[in-house]
Design a protein around this motif. Structure first.
Motif, PDB file in Angstrom:
ATOM      1  N   ASP A 133       0.831  -1.211   0.000  1.00  0.00           N
ATOM      2  CA  ASP A 133       0.000   0.000   0.000  1.00  0.00           C
ATOM      3  C   ASP A 133       0.862   1.257   0.000  1.00  0.00           C
ATOM      4  OD1 ASP A 133      -2.250  -1.576   0.079  1.00  0.00           O
ATOM      5  OD2 ASP A 133      -2.689  -1.238   2.204  1.00  0.00           O
ATOM      6  N   ILE A 134       1.927   1.243   0.788  1.00  0.00           N
ATOM      7  CA  ILE A 134       2.806   2.408   0.851  1.00  0.00           C
ATOM      8  C   ILE A 134       3.498   2.625  -0.494  1.00  0.00           C
ATOM      9  CG2 ILE A 134       4.904   3.332   1.922  1.00  0.00           C
ATOM     10  CD1 ILE A 134       4.018   1.818   4.496  1.00  0.00           C
ATOM     11  N   GLU A 135       3.969   1.560  -1.081  1.00  0.00           N
ATOM     12  CA  GLU A 135       4.707   1.685  -2.337  1.00  0.00           C
ATOM     13  C   GLU A 135       3.809   2.102  -3.503  1.00  0.00           C
ATOM     14  OE1 GLU A 135       8.439  -1.360  -1.530  1.00  0.00           O
ATOM     15  OE2 GLU A 135       6.654  -2.137  -2.537  1.00  0.00           O
ATOM     16  N   ASP A 136       2.512   1.746  -3.466  1.00  0.00           N
ATOM     17  CA  ASP A 136       1.635   2.185  -4.562  1.00  0.00           C
ATOM     18  C   ASP A 136       0.936   3.510  -4.242  1.00  0.00           C
ATOM     19  OD1 ASP A 136      -0.668   1.692  -3.007  1.00  0.00           O
ATOM     20  OD2 ASP A 136      -1.055  -0.259  -3.913  1.00  0.00           O
ATOM     21  N   GLY A 137       1.270   4.098  -3.084  1.00  0.00           N
ATOM     22  CA  GLY A 137       0.762   5.426  -2.751  1.00  0.00           C
ATOM     23  C   GLY A 137      -0.611   5.456  -2.116  1.00  0.00           C
ATOM     24  N   SER A 138      -1.208   4.306  -1.819  1.00  0.00           N
ATOM     25  CA  SER A 138      -2.548   4.291  -1.241  1.00  0.00           C
ATOM     26  C   SER A 138      -2.543   4.417   0.283  1.00  0.00           C
ATOM     27  CB  SER A 138      -3.295   3.014  -1.647  1.00  0.00           C
ATOM     28  OG  SER A 138      -2.636   1.850  -1.175  1.00  0.00           O
ATOM     29  N   ARG A 139      -1.365   4.343   0.899  1.00  0.00           N
ATOM     30  CA  ARG A 139      -1.256   4.490   2.353  1.00  0.00           C
ATOM     31  C   ARG A 139       0.018   5.252   2.682  1.00  0.00           C
ATOM     32  NH1 ARG A 139      -3.692   1.305   6.281  1.00  0.00           N
ATOM     33  NH2 ARG A 139      -4.074  -0.392   4.795  1.00  0.00           N
ATOM     34  N   ASP A 140      -0.072   6.171   3.648  1.00  0.00           N
ATOM     35  CA  ASP A 140       1.093   6.909   4.106  1.00  0.00           C
ATOM     36  C   ASP A 140       1.793   6.153   5.228  1.00  0.00           C
ATOM     37  OD1 ASP A 140       0.589   8.997   2.370  1.00  0.00           O
ATOM     38  OD2 ASP A 140      -0.591  10.134   3.828  1.00  0.00           O
ATOM     39  N   ILE A 141       2.976   6.609   5.595  1.00  0.00           N
ATOM     40  CA  ILE A 141       3.655   6.160   6.800  1.00  0.00           C
ATOM     41  C   ILE A 141       3.941   7.403   7.628  1.00  0.00           C
ATOM     42  CG2 ILE A 141       5.859   6.111   5.531  1.00  0.00           C
ATOM     43  CD1 ILE A 141       6.784   3.961   7.566  1.00  0.00           C
ATOM     44  N   ARG A 142       3.534   7.384   8.899  1.00  0.00           N
ATOM     45  CA  ARG A 142       3.653   8.567   9.746  1.00  0.00           C
ATOM     46  C   ARG A 142       4.058   8.169  11.157  1.00  0.00           C
ATOM     47  NH1 ARG A 142      -1.699  12.323   8.468  1.00  0.00           N
ATOM     48  NH2 ARG A 142      -1.513  12.327   6.170  1.00  0.00           N
ATOM     49  N   GLU A 143       4.671   9.121  11.843  1.00  0.00           N
ATOM     50  CA  GLU A 143       4.970   8.909  13.252  1.00  0.00           C
ATOM     51  C   GLU A 143       3.677   8.767  14.029  1.00  0.00           C
ATOM     52  OE1 GLU A 143       7.837  10.796  16.751  1.00  0.00           O
ATOM     53  OE2 GLU A 143       7.550  11.869  14.842  1.00  0.00           O
ATOM     54  N   TYR A 144       3.710   7.936  15.078  1.00  0.00           N
ATOM     55  CA  TYR A 144       2.478   7.617  15.797  1.00  0.00           C
ATOM     56  C   TYR A 144       1.840   8.853  16.397  1.00  0.00           C
ATOM     57  CZ  TYR A 144      -0.983   5.294  18.583  1.00  0.00           C
ATOM     58  OH  TYR A 144      -2.193   4.885  19.098  1.00  0.00           O
ATOM     59  N   ILE A 193      -2.436   9.635  17.654  1.00  0.00           N
ATOM     60  CA  ILE A 193      -3.773   9.048  17.624  1.00  0.00           C
ATOM     61  C   ILE A 193      -4.672   9.741  16.617  1.00  0.00           C
ATOM     62  CG2 ILE A 193      -4.780  10.458  19.465  1.00  0.00           C
ATOM     63  CD1 ILE A 193      -5.259   6.693  18.673  1.00  0.00           C
ATOM     64  N   THR A 194      -4.394  10.999  16.256  1.00  0.00           N
ATOM     65  CA  THR A 194      -5.226  11.674  15.258  1.00  0.00           C
ATOM     66  C   THR A 194      -5.076  11.036  13.887  1.00  0.00           C
ATOM     67  OG1 THR A 194      -3.490  13.316  14.800  1.00  0.00           O
ATOM     68  CG2 THR A 194      -5.105  13.862  16.500  1.00  0.00           C
ATOM     69  N   ASN A 195      -4.024  10.246  13.689  1.00  0.00           N
ATOM     70  CA  ASN A 195      -3.874   9.560  12.404  1.00  0.00           C
ATOM     71  C   ASN A 195      -5.020   8.596  12.136  1.00  0.00           C
ATOM     72  OD1 ASN A 195      -1.428  10.817  11.799  1.00  0.00           O
ATOM     73  ND2 ASN A 195      -0.216   9.227  12.793  1.00  0.00           N
ATOM     74  N   THR A 196      -5.660   8.096  13.191  1.00  0.00           N
ATOM     75  CA  THR A 196      -6.752   7.145  12.986  1.00  0.00           C
ATOM     76  C   THR A 196      -7.980   7.814  12.402  1.00  0.00           C
ATOM     77  OG1 THR A 196      -7.582   7.441  15.246  1.00  0.00           O
ATOM     78  CG2 THR A 196      -5.936   5.709  14.893  1.00  0.00           C
ATOM     79  N   GLU A 197      -7.994   9.148  12.362  1.00  0.00           N
ATOM     80  CA  GLU A 197      -9.130   9.871  11.804  1.00  0.00           C
ATOM     81  C   GLU A 197      -8.995  10.069  10.302  1.00  0.00           C
ATOM     82  OE1 GLU A 197      -8.858  13.376  14.170  1.00  0.00           O
ATOM     83  OE2 GLU A 197      -9.790  12.461  15.937  1.00  0.00           O
ATOM     84  N   GLN A 198      -7.883   9.617   9.725  1.00  0.00           N
ATOM     85  CA  GLN A 198      -7.697   9.726   8.285  1.00  0.00           C
ATOM     86  C   GLN A 198      -8.573   8.707   7.565  1.00  0.00           C
ATOM     87  OE1 GLN A 198      -5.682  12.256   7.218  1.00  0.00           O
ATOM     88  NE2 GLN A 198      -5.446  12.669   9.404  1.00  0.00           N
ATOM     89  N   ASP A 199      -8.908   8.990   6.304  1.00  0.00           N
ATOM     90  CA  ASP A 199      -9.728   8.057   5.523  1.00  0.00           C
ATOM     91  C   ASP A 199      -9.059   6.694   5.436  1.00  0.00           C
ATOM     92  OD1 ASP A 199     -11.657   9.971   5.121  1.00  0.00           O
ATOM     93  OD2 ASP A 199     -10.856  10.626   3.197  1.00  0.00           O
ATOM     94  N   THR A 200      -7.769   6.695   5.161  1.00  0.00           N
ATOM     95  CA  THR A 200      -6.976   5.465   5.202  1.00  0.00           C
ATOM     96  C   THR A 200      -5.941   5.641   6.299  1.00  0.00           C
ATOM     97  OG1 THR A 200      -7.248   5.065   2.820  1.00  0.00           O
ATOM     98  CG2 THR A 200      -5.440   3.918   3.923  1.00  0.00           C
ATOM     99  N   VAL A 201      -6.057   4.824   7.330  1.00  0.00           N
ATOM    100  CA  VAL A 201      -5.138   4.964   8.466  1.00  0.00           C
ATOM    101  C   VAL A 201      -3.725   4.624   7.996  1.00  0.00           C
ATOM    102  CG1 VAL A 201      -4.548   4.138  10.770  1.00  0.00           C
ATOM    103  CG2 VAL A 201      -6.947   4.394  10.109  1.00  0.00           C
ATOM    104  N   LEU A 211       0.337   3.580   8.030  1.00  0.00           N
ATOM    105  CA  LEU A 211       1.215   2.766   8.857  1.00  0.00           C
ATOM    106  C   LEU A 211       1.900   3.724   9.819  1.00  0.00           C
ATOM    107  CD1 LEU A 211       2.785   0.206   9.647  1.00  0.00           C
ATOM    108  CD2 LEU A 211       4.443   0.807   7.859  1.00  0.00           C
ATOM    109  N   GLN A 212       1.788   3.460  11.088  1.00  0.00           N
ATOM    110  CA  GLN A 212       2.364   4.348  12.085  1.00  0.00           C
ATOM    111  C   GLN A 212       3.592   3.698  12.725  1.00  0.00           C
ATOM    112  OE1 GLN A 212      -0.634   6.850  14.330  1.00  0.00           O
ATOM    113  NE2 GLN A 212      -1.861   5.029  13.958  1.00  0.00           N
ATOM    114  N   TYR A 213       4.522   4.528  13.131  1.00  0.00           N
ATOM    115  CA  TYR A 213       5.716   4.024  13.790  1.00  0.00           C
ATOM    116  C   TYR A 213       5.991   4.861  15.035  1.00  0.00           C
ATOM    117  CZ  TYR A 213       8.061   7.943  11.464  1.00  0.00           C
ATOM    118  OH  TYR A 213       8.421   9.194  11.034  1.00  0.00           O
ATOM    119  N   ALA A 214       6.618   4.232  16.008  1.00  0.00           N
ATOM    120  CA  ALA A 214       6.936   4.917  17.264  1.00  0.00           C
ATOM    121  C   ALA A 214       8.344   4.556  17.693  1.00  0.00           C
ATOM    122  CB  ALA A 214       5.933   4.523  18.348  1.00  0.00           C
TER     123      ALA A 214
END
Length: 329
Positions: free
Chosen positions: A73-84, A86-94, A96-99
């Motif tokens: 998903d990340i490589e085809d651009g359909s999902r972002d990767i972001r630092e953890y 909780i507001t990230n869960t409000e995105q249309d496509t959650v 991948l989060q990292y901490a």
């Protein structure tokens, strides 16, 4: 880069190397550490479960499939990767989060998983207060992936009074053995000093984020008490916040914005009137103005007021109460 490390973790999980795999339960126990006790945190003990090698390989395969899906998903651009956050869960496509483990309070409680080679053997039957289960996969002393799953008592059939039956000789018969189930999911993985999160709530439970949110809430509520802003039924508001995980999560953002320290009556009245909020502005017997919440289901109007969640479109002048913001400066 987090994405590069994640790609390495995917490759390791998909590899056919001859790994060492051990399956470990993290168990909460009372602490004698005053710092942990002060922060309402428990200590952790670890016990290895003698799990069949085929089952360990199956859990690894489940994890490999899951992380490969996220990477695709990340490589085809359909999902972002972001630092953890909780507001990230409000995105249309959650995303991948990292901490970073350093962002987790008293991460040293989990470091035996990284540093200890062996643990005493235990079992689901004789351990109480199990917090999580983890499959540790290693191919050399300093390279490993740890797959975390939050534990639930529902995994153990013996925790209920229900009859246990199975089909034998063309009829269902009762049996006494305890049946253990392992979820066919992963909640987060730890690889190369980075935690990748797939299930936010379970990740927060494993790493005791809720206690951090409670401290953010206490800081916010203390800040409100010392500001010009008043909430007349503050006690009810506090109880409602502390009993609501979603509300607690918002406290970190509210604390960072710090609007409660500068809001005045005119600003609050404008927002309440313009956005038709379900709260009231009242003056008490001492002549102090403040917010009154007639129904605690409307506490969210106060929370969103403090988190600056009211916006007006520059195109249509339409006003919105928003549930997630992607700030553009």
């Amino acid at each position: 880069m987090p994405i590069d490390r994640f790609r390495q973790a995917v490759n390791l999980l998909e590899s056919n190397q001859d790994f060492y795999r051990d399956y470990i339960l993290g168990v909460e126990v009372p602490t004698t550490d005053s710092l942990l006790a002060e922060r309402n945190l428990t200590a952790l003990e670890y016990h290895e479960i003698p799990l069949d090698p085929g089952v360990r390989e199956r859990i690894q395969a489940i994890a490999a499939s899951r992380v490969r899906s996220y990477l695709s998903d990340i490589e085809d651009g359909s999902r972002d990767i972001r630092e953890y956050d909780i507001t990230n869960t409000e995105q249309d496509t959650v995303p991948l989060q990292y901490a970073d483990p350093d962002s987790i309070e008293h991460f040293e409680r989990y470091e035996p998983l990284l540093n200890e080679e062996y643990f005493d053997t235990g079992s689901y039957d004789n351990l109480s207060d199990i917090s999580f289960q983890a499959l540790r996969i290693s191919n050399e002393p300093d390279e490993h992936v740890i797959i975390f799953q939050k534990f639930s008592n529902r995994q153990i059939s013996g925790n209920t009074d229900d009859l246990r039956i199975s089909e034998r000789d063309e009829q269902y018969q009762e049996f006494e053995d305890t049946v253990i189930t392992i979820p066919e999911r992963i909640d987060c993985i730890l690889y190369n000093d980075t935690i990748y999160v797939f299930a936010s709530k379970k990740f927060e439970d494993i790493f005791d984020y809720l206690t951090q949110y409670e401290r953010h809430a206490n800081d916010v509520l203390t800040g409100i008490d010392s500001s010009e802003l008043r909430i007349h039924n503050m006690g009810e508001f506090v109880d409602s916040i502390l009993g609501d995980r979603r509300a607690l999560r918002k406290m970190k953002s509210i604390e960072e914005r710090g609007l409660y320290s500068s809001l005045n009556r005119a600003q609050v009245e404008d927002i309440v009137d313009d956005y038709d909020l379900g709260i009231e502005i009242q003056t008490d017997d001492d002549g102090e103005w403040g917010i009154y919440i007639p129904d605690m289901r409307k506490k969210w109007d106060v929370i969103r007021l403090l988190d600056d969640d009211h916006l007006e479109s520059s195109l249509t002048s339409t006003q919105y109460q928003v549930y997630g913001k992607d700030q553009r400066d």
